[in-house]
Structures are given as C-alpha cells and as structure tokens.
Scaffold this motif. Structure first.
Motif, short mmCIF file in Angstrom:
data_model
loop_
_atom_site.label_atom_id
_atom_site.label_comp_id
_atom_site.label_asym_id
_atom_site.label_seq_id
_atom_site.Cartn_x
_atom_site.Cartn_y
_atom_site.Cartn_z
N TYR A 1 120.58 -19.32 17.83
CA TYR A 1 119.93 -18.60 16.72
C TYR A 1 118.40 -18.66 16.90
O TYR A 1 117.66 -19.17 16.05
N THR A 2 117.97 -18.12 17.99
CA THR A 2 116.56 -18.25 18.38
C THR A 2 115.59 -17.46 17.50
O THR A 2 114.41 -17.79 17.44
N ASN A 3 116.08 -16.42 16.82
CA ASN A 3 115.20 -15.58 16.01
C ASN A 3 115.42 -15.76 14.50
O ASN A 3 114.90 -14.98 13.70
N LEU A 4 116.15 -16.78 14.13
CA LEU A 4 116.44 -17.02 12.72
C LEU A 4 115.18 -17.43 11.98
O LEU A 4 114.49 -18.38 12.37
N GLU A 5 114.88 -16.73 10.89
CA GLU A 5 113.68 -17.00 10.10
C GLU A 5 113.99 -17.55 8.72
O GLU A 5 113.16 -18.24 8.11
N SER A 6 115.17 -17.24 8.20
CA SER A 6 115.55 -17.70 6.86
C SER A 6 116.99 -18.20 6.88
O SER A 6 117.89 -17.48 7.32
N LEU A 7 117.20 -19.41 6.37
CA LEU A 7 118.53 -20.03 6.38
C LEU A 7 118.81 -20.66 5.03
O LEU A 7 118.04 -21.47 4.53
N CYS A 8 119.93 -20.25 4.42
CA CYS A 8 120.36 -20.81 3.14
C CYS A 8 121.70 -21.52 3.33
O CYS A 8 122.69 -20.88 3.70
N MET A 9 121.69 -22.82 3.08
CA MET A 9 122.92 -23.63 3.14
C MET A 9 123.09 -24.37 1.80
O MET A 9 123.15 -25.59 1.75
#
Length: 247
Positions: A41-49
């Motif tokens: 996930y090299t370009n992931l900018e926003s992550l909601c867990m």
C-alpha cells in the motif's frame, strides 16, 4: 467479519498500490494486531481502522505516504513509537477511545514532525486538569488537540469546505445556452431599437418634407401675389399712358 477479509473487500478489484484511502471499521482482528495490510500500500494517504479490536500497532506495515490515521475505539495503550518508523509523514492521528493512560505513552509522537492534529478524547490520559497545557508543551508541533487549538479555538470544519468545493464542481461552468439566450435578447433589443430609430427618422424626414412643402407653398403664394400686384401696376401704368395720348 474478520479484519483481513474486510481489508480484502475494501480493495474492490484494485491493487494495493492503487489505493489512496482505505476504510476498515467495525470488524475484528483475530489476535489484536493489524491484519490484511502490507507494504504494497505504497500510495495510501488515509487509513481508518475504527473499532477493529486491535491493541497494538506493531504489525502496521510501512506506509510512507500516510497522512491521516484513525484508530479510535480500540484497546491501544502504547507502542506509538512504531508510527515514527512506519508512518513518518502523519499529519493527523485519532486515538480517541483507547486505553492510553500516561503522558509518557504519547511522548514518542514528538518525532512526528508533521503532526498537526491529535485526538485523545475518552482516554484516561486526558483526565488531569492540566492535561492540555502539558500536551501542547510535550508536543509543540501540534496545532489542534481534541479539536481545539491552544487558545481553545475550534478546528475549522474541513469537511464542510470539501462539500462546498464539491458543490462548486457539481454546479459546473455557466450554461452556454443561457448566454446565447441573453445574447439573442440583446440582439433583438438592439434590432428593435434600430428599427424604431429608422421609423423615427422616416417620420422626422416626413415632417421635414411637409414643412418644406408648406414653405414652398407660402413662397409660391407670395410670389403669385407679387406677380399679380406687378401686373396690376403695369396695367394701370398703361392706362395712364393711353389717357395722355388722348389728350
């Protein structure tokens, strides 16, 4: 649903490298660790867990472009130093509703130089009255803590700003048809105006012709009167001459 399966479904036939924003919430981790995410996930900018049952971030993969991380309503109590290594460009971190109790637990966040917003609402660490002052002193790089700045000014509602931008985009450019209609109306007005001007000019010309005719008639009448008067005088003069001859 298991967290790993939830992550797989969130891909929606995309490759991990294509994902910029990922929402994985209200599912369950099998061992309290992050599952399903990889270094791909090299370009992931926003992550909601949010509410996924994790108690540790130790298995979070390297996400060099991640700017926004939401892990609220979990059981995290520490180990935040992993964020400095795995997510060095974080600007916003939501840890609300976790089990963070000591200021020392958030101290590693000092090394997240781009961190501007931090939420710890519902964590035991926020209980002391002097928590806010101490937190801003401990983390001088942050601008907003639990939605407010140092002077208790509320964080701007960026979501509303985004909605306004969307509305502007949906509104789109002005309708060309409307412009054409307006242009057409202006053309009709202009044409009508010119026609009226032409009619008025014709009427004015007519007035001038009538006035000229009246003047000519008056001149003719004056000329006829003068001619008649002259003929009368000439006749009288001739009569006088005849009388003189008779004598």
């Amino acid at each position: 649903m298991e967290m790993k399966k939830r992550v797989s479904l969130a891909l929606k036939s995309r490759s991990p490298a294509e994902v910029v924003e990922l929402v994985v919430e209200n599912c369950r981790s099998s061992d309290g660790e992050v599952e399903g995410l990889t270094d791909e996930y090299t370009n992931l900018e926003s992550l909601c867990m949010m509410n996924v049952g994790i108690s540790s971030l130790s298995k979070l993969p390297s996400l060099p472009k991640l700017q926004k991380l939401e892990v609220s309503d979990n059981s995290i109590s520490g180990g935040l130093d992993v964020l400095v290594e795995k997510c060095p460009n974080l600007t916003y971190l939501n840890l609300s509703g976790n089990k963070i109790k000591e200021m020392s637990s958030i101290k590693p966040l000092q090394n997240l130089k781009n961190l501007k917003g931090l939420d710890l609402v519902g964590c035991d660490v926020t209980s002391p009255d002097d928590f806010r002052d101490n937190a801003f002193e401990l983390l001088p790089q942050i601008t907003y803590l639990d939605g407010f700045d140092r002077e208790d000014n509320e964080v701007p509602d960026s979501e509303n700003d985004d909605d306004d931008d969307d509305d502007d985009e949906e509104a789109g450019p002005p309708d060309d048809d409307d412009d054409e209609e307006e242009d057409g109306s202006e053309g009709e007005v202009g044409l009508s105006y010119l026609m009226k001007e032409g009619i008025q000019d014709e009427e004015d010309d007519g007035d001038y012709v009538e006035e000229d005719e009246e003047e000519d008639e008056e001149e003719d009448e004056d000329g006829a009167a003068v001619t008649g008067e002259k003929r009368k005088r000439d006749a009288e003069d001739e009569g006088d001459d005849d009388d003189d001859d008779d004598e």
